[in-house]
Design an enzyme around this catalytic site. Structure first.
Site, short mmCIF file in Angstrom:
data_model
loop_
_atom_site.label_atom_id
_atom_site.label_comp_id
_atom_site.label_asym_id
_atom_site.label_seq_id
_atom_site.Cartn_x
_atom_site.Cartn_y
_atom_site.Cartn_z
N GLY A 150 0.82 -1.20 0.00
CA GLY A 150 0.00 0.00 0.00
C GLY A 150 0.86 1.25 0.00
N CYS A 151 0.24 2.38 -0.29
CA CYS A 151 0.99 3.65 -0.38
C CYS A 151 1.49 4.10 1.00
CB CYS A 151 0.15 4.72 -1.05
SG CYS A 151 -1.51 4.93 -0.35
#
Length: 345
Positions: A150-151
């Protein structure tokens, strides 16, 4: 050298267009398929005018038949989609990189708790490789299924890894303050990301528990070989793209040369820039690039180490990292197609 044929499932969102932007100019691959159920038959260049003259592809529906020519497929879809197709693709010799969260968390019960749905292929949770290249490069090389991080977890982990691996901070009290631009919420419209709501405003969200916390703690616990206590609070800021993470950690020895630890840990990492001690990175210096910039700070009156890390949530936090993983999986130069100078304006 013959180019590798790849495809994208779910090509109409922000991560989809970023994948297109990077892959169309990638010298080692040929993009042969891109899917969208709602836009079946529509020319990609008509949907994304920025790609006029760059591709003749049309959107198709995501079926094995339409993807059979591919050696590797990216899923740029919402969580819960890839897991329904992955077994069929992998069993037919097609390697997969999932940009969503379907395979990031190894514990099925934990995944189902945070994503509020049943997992369609839990057996593949153990088989997937978590795709943070700075940690699992060797495993990624031979993987058939890569869970792209994920970011937020990317920026958080890169800021913490040297510290927890070397054991120089107290693992029981890490405070992570994270801020993201509105593109991190995806392209589907929602009230809080409308211009009239997000502009001239600043807000925390999911302060009592965000699903990325489970991903972060899973990976940091492995790196630390210990249970780590992280308080993670995300915020929405009125900008299109970028993530800024500020982390507060207690050093166990104030004389530790943390700058040296970071510089040595990332000395051979092409997409991690450790800035001089006391620097202040900002999101514009990574905008549009696959870089993570990190800087360390320490206030005189405190034993608290402050770690600042910035990434572009759509590139190093999503599509760029996915292409980095693809390069590793296919034996291509890791930086190929990703030598992108950040957009400062």
């Amino acid at each position: 050298m013959e180019k590798v044929k790849v495809g994208i499932v779910g090509g109409t969102g922000y991560t989809g267009i970023e994948l297109l932007r990077i892959l169309i100019n990638h010298p080692g691959i040929e993009l042969v398929a891109i899917t969208s159920r709602a836009n079946d038959g529509t020319a990609v260049a008509d949907y994304f005018p920025s790609l006029r003259g760059k591709t003749d592809l049309k959107f198709t529906v995501p079926t094995l038949e339409n993807l059979r020519e591919c050696e590797l497929v990216f899923f740029a879809t919402p969580s819960g989609i890839a897991m329904k197709m992955v077994p069929e693709l992998v069993e037919n010799g097609i390697r997969v990189i999932d940009l969503a969260a379907d395979f990031r968390i190894k514990d099925q019960e934990v995944w189902e708790h945070w994503y509020a749905m049943d997992h369609a292929c839990p057996d593949y949770l153990a088989e997937s490789v978590y795709g943070l290249p700075e940690v699992r490069r060797d495993a990624i090389k031979g993987a058939d299924l890569v869970a792209n991080p994920g970011c937020y977890p990317t920026a958080v982990q890169l800021g913490l890894l040297p510290l927890v691996e070397s054991g120089v901070i107290d693992p029981s009290n890490i405070i992570t303050d994270a801020k993201s631009g509105v593109s991190g919420a995806g392209r589907n419209p929602m009230t809080r990301t409308l211009l009239g709501e997000a502009s001239e405003s600043f807000q925390a969200y999911a302060a009592s528990g965000h699903r990325h916390w489970a991903e972060i703690t899973q990976e940091i616990n492995i790196a630390a070989r210990n249970e780590v206590n992280i308080t993670f609070v995300p915020h929405l800021v009125p900008m299109t793209r970028g993530i800024f993470v500020t982390q507060y950690c207690d050093l166990t020895d104030s004389s530790t040369d943390v700058q040296k630890i970071f510089e040595e840990r990332y000395a051979n990492e092409p997409f991690v820039d450790v800035m001089p001690f006391g620097s202040h990175p900002d999101t514009k210096t990574v905008r549009g690039s696959n870089l993570c910039r990190i800087a360390l700070q320490k206030q005189e009156h405190s034993n608290k180490l402050i770690v600042l890390s910035v990434i572009d949530n759509l590139v190093k936090g999503a599509s760029g990292q996915a292409v980095q993983n693809m390069n590793i999986m296919l034996g291509l130069p890791e930086e190929q197609g990703l030598d992108i100078i950040p957009l400062m304006v």
